[in-house]
Design an enzyme around this catalytic site. Structure first.
Site, short mmCIF file in Angstrom:
data_model
loop_
_atom_site.label_atom_id
_atom_site.label_comp_id
_atom_site.label_asym_id
_atom_site.label_seq_id
_atom_site.Cartn_x
_atom_site.Cartn_y
_atom_site.Cartn_z
N CYS A 12 -0.29 -1.40 -5.26
CA CYS A 12 -1.21 -1.37 -4.12
C CYS A 12 -2.08 -0.12 -4.19
O CYS A 12 -1.85 0.77 -5.02
CB CYS A 12 -0.39 -1.33 -2.84
SG CYS A 12 0.65 0.13 -2.76
N HIS A 44 9.85 3.12 -6.26
CA HIS A 44 11.17 2.57 -6.57
C HIS A 44 11.08 1.69 -7.81
O HIS A 44 11.21 0.48 -7.74
CB HIS A 44 11.70 1.79 -5.37
CG HIS A 44 12.08 2.68 -4.24
ND1 HIS A 44 11.92 2.34 -2.92
CD2 HIS A 44 12.60 3.93 -4.23
CE1 HIS A 44 12.34 3.33 -2.17
NE2 HIS A 44 12.74 4.31 -2.93
N HIS A 76 5.68 7.42 0.61
CA HIS A 76 6.35 7.11 1.88
C HIS A 76 6.26 8.27 2.86
O HIS A 76 6.57 8.12 4.03
CB HIS A 76 7.85 6.86 1.65
CG HIS A 76 8.15 5.72 0.76
ND1 HIS A 76 9.13 5.75 -0.20
CD2 HIS A 76 7.59 4.50 0.69
CE1 HIS A 76 9.15 4.58 -0.82
NE2 HIS A 76 8.23 3.81 -0.30
N CYS A 99 0.77 7.92 1.62
CA CYS A 99 -0.28 6.89 1.75
C CYS A 99 -1.05 7.09 3.06
O CYS A 99 -0.44 7.32 4.12
CB CYS A 99 0.38 5.51 1.72
SG CYS A 99 -0.85 4.21 1.93
N HIS A 127 15.13 4.30 5.84
CA HIS A 127 14.03 4.37 4.87
C HIS A 127 13.24 5.66 5.09
O HIS A 127 13.00 6.06 6.23
CB HIS A 127 13.13 3.15 5.05
CG HIS A 127 12.16 2.96 3.92
ND1 HIS A 127 11.02 3.71 3.80
CD2 HIS A 127 12.18 2.14 2.85
CE1 HIS A 127 10.37 3.33 2.71
NE2 HIS A 127 11.06 2.38 2.11
N GLU A 129 10.18 6.31 4.87
CA GLU A 129 8.95 6.16 5.69
C GLU A 129 9.30 6.27 7.18
O GLU A 129 8.63 6.98 7.93
CB GLU A 129 8.28 4.81 5.41
CG GLU A 129 7.02 4.62 6.26
CD GLU A 129 6.39 3.24 6.13
OE1 GLU A 129 6.42 2.65 5.04
OE2 GLU A 129 5.85 2.75 7.14
N SER A 234 11.84 -1.74 -1.08
CA SER A 234 11.91 -2.56 0.13
C SER A 234 10.79 -3.59 0.17
O SER A 234 10.98 -4.71 0.62
CB SER A 234 11.97 -1.68 1.37
OG SER A 234 10.76 -1.58 2.00
N ASN A 235 9.59 -3.24 -0.34
CA ASN A 235 8.52 -4.24 -0.27
C ASN A 235 8.80 -5.39 -1.24
O ASN A 235 8.45 -6.53 -0.98
CB ASN A 235 7.13 -3.60 -0.47
CG ASN A 235 6.81 -3.30 -1.91
OD1 ASN A 235 6.41 -4.17 -2.66
ND2 ASN A 235 7.00 -2.06 -2.33
S1 SF4 Z 1 1.37 1.45 3.00
FE1 SF4 Z 1 2.70 1.25 1.25
S2 SF4 Z 1 2.25 -0.79 0.44
FE2 SF4 Z 1 0.54 -0.23 1.78
S3 SF4 Z 1 -1.02 0.71 0.46
FE3 SF4 Z 1 0.29 2.34 1.29
S4 SF4 Z 1 1.87 2.66 -0.26
FE4 SF4 Z 1 0.95 0.66 -0.64
#
Ligand code: SF4
Length: 298
Positions: A12, A44, A76, A99, A127, A129, A234-235
């Site tokens: 992503c 991960h 995260h 992110c 988690h 995050e 997890s995703n």
């Molecule tokens: S929130 Fe997570 S899945 Fe979405 S762009 Fe950011 S790192 Fe990627």
């Protein structure tokens, strides 16, 4: 066998950005002589982490930080306490790859909790995050995982009853249907209580949504589905859940070596195989899987 890769598969925006920042850090470190560490695995994906270890980038925890090193914070994010701990080291170069979508949740909960809102979070409390998000909250909060919707309903009810201002967010990788369900249930409780306010933010990452939608659509059309991604991602776990609900012949592997001989027989007998991959799966691993499945045709 027809092989189809689902749209929106793999790395992503957030992970691509994290790796680009890591690459910059590695190249700067070559000039400065600083050792580069990842504070926890950047993604991960054990294979990618091993490739970086070969280049001298090791994964460490916060208690093993060395002064005068370069520390890369993963996408995260980290907790407020961890950040404060890092700031106490001298000569550290921090490369923060958190992110922007996660940073947005940090900003939202920080602001709303300062305004007196209690924060309802849908996600996995263990988690990183979610730990990062909760660390930004100055007042009360309650974390609920979709698997706990029934068992923790009483606690949810108590939380909403005891706080007249509630602000809800979801972990970025959550499934929208679960969040909708939680919001409907919580809003109903809150609106029946006089003077209660209930606000919610849309915080589920669109990359995750698009990946899940494309994979789910493809899973309905093919004989078998292969999901590539780390077993602790997890995703990827959520992606596999979506896919296997639509296609009972679905496999979750990190690489072709993980297939058992019976898996391979099933794949060989499938007229079409779909591939999708979690956010931490680089393009090369998707290409590798495609070529492996192609080799089964012979
Ligand atoms: S929130 Fe997570 S899945 Fe979405 S762009 Fe950011 S790192 Fe990627």
């Amino acid at each position: 066998m027809k092989i189809v890769v689902a749209g929106n598969s793999g790395v992503c925006f957030g992970v691509r950005r994290a790796f680009s920042l890591l690459e910059e850090a590695v190249s700067d470190a070559e000039k400065s002589g600083k050792k580069v560490f990842m504070l926890g695995p950047l993604i991960h994906n054990p294979r990618v982490i091993a490739q970086y270890a070969e280049r001298g980038v090791d994964v460490i925890d916060i208690d093993s930080i060395r002064e005068n090193s370069c520390v890369v914070i993963r996408s995260h994010g980290i907790t407020k306490d961890e950040r404060a701990k890092l700031d106490r080291f001298s000569g550290i170069t921090l490369v923060d790859t958190t992110c922007p979508y996660v940073q947005r949740i940090h900003q939202l909960v920080e602001k709303r909790s300062k305004e007196g809102f209690a924060v309802l979070i849908m996600g996995d409390r263990e988690h990183s995050e979610v730990r990062g998000i909760t660390s930004k909250i100055t007042g009360a909060f309650f974390v609920i995982h979709p698997a706990e919707f029934d068992s923790k309903n009483g606690k949810l009810l108590d939380f909403i009853k005891t706080h007249d201002k509630i602000f809800a967010v979801a972990q970025t990788t959550s499934r929208p249907a679960n969040y909708d369900f939680l919001l409907k249930r919580s809003r109903k409780i809150a609106t029946e209580l006089p003077g209660h306010r209930f606000l919610a933010a849309e915080t589920i990452c669109t990359a995750t949504l698009k990946r899940q939608d494309s994979a789910g659509e493809l899973a309905k059309k093919v004989g078998s589905m292969v999901v590539i991604g780390g077993k602790i991602s997890s995703n990827t776990a959520k992606l596999f859940q979506v896919v296997s609900e639509k296609n009972s012949s679905s496999f979750w592997v990190e690489s072709p070596e993980d297939f058992t001989s019976s898996d391979i027989e099933i794949l060989k007998n499938s007229e079409s195989v779909g591939i999708t991959a979690g956010a931490s799966t680089p393009d090369e691993q998707i290409a590798e899987m495609k070529s492996f499945l192609g080799s089964l045709n012979g």
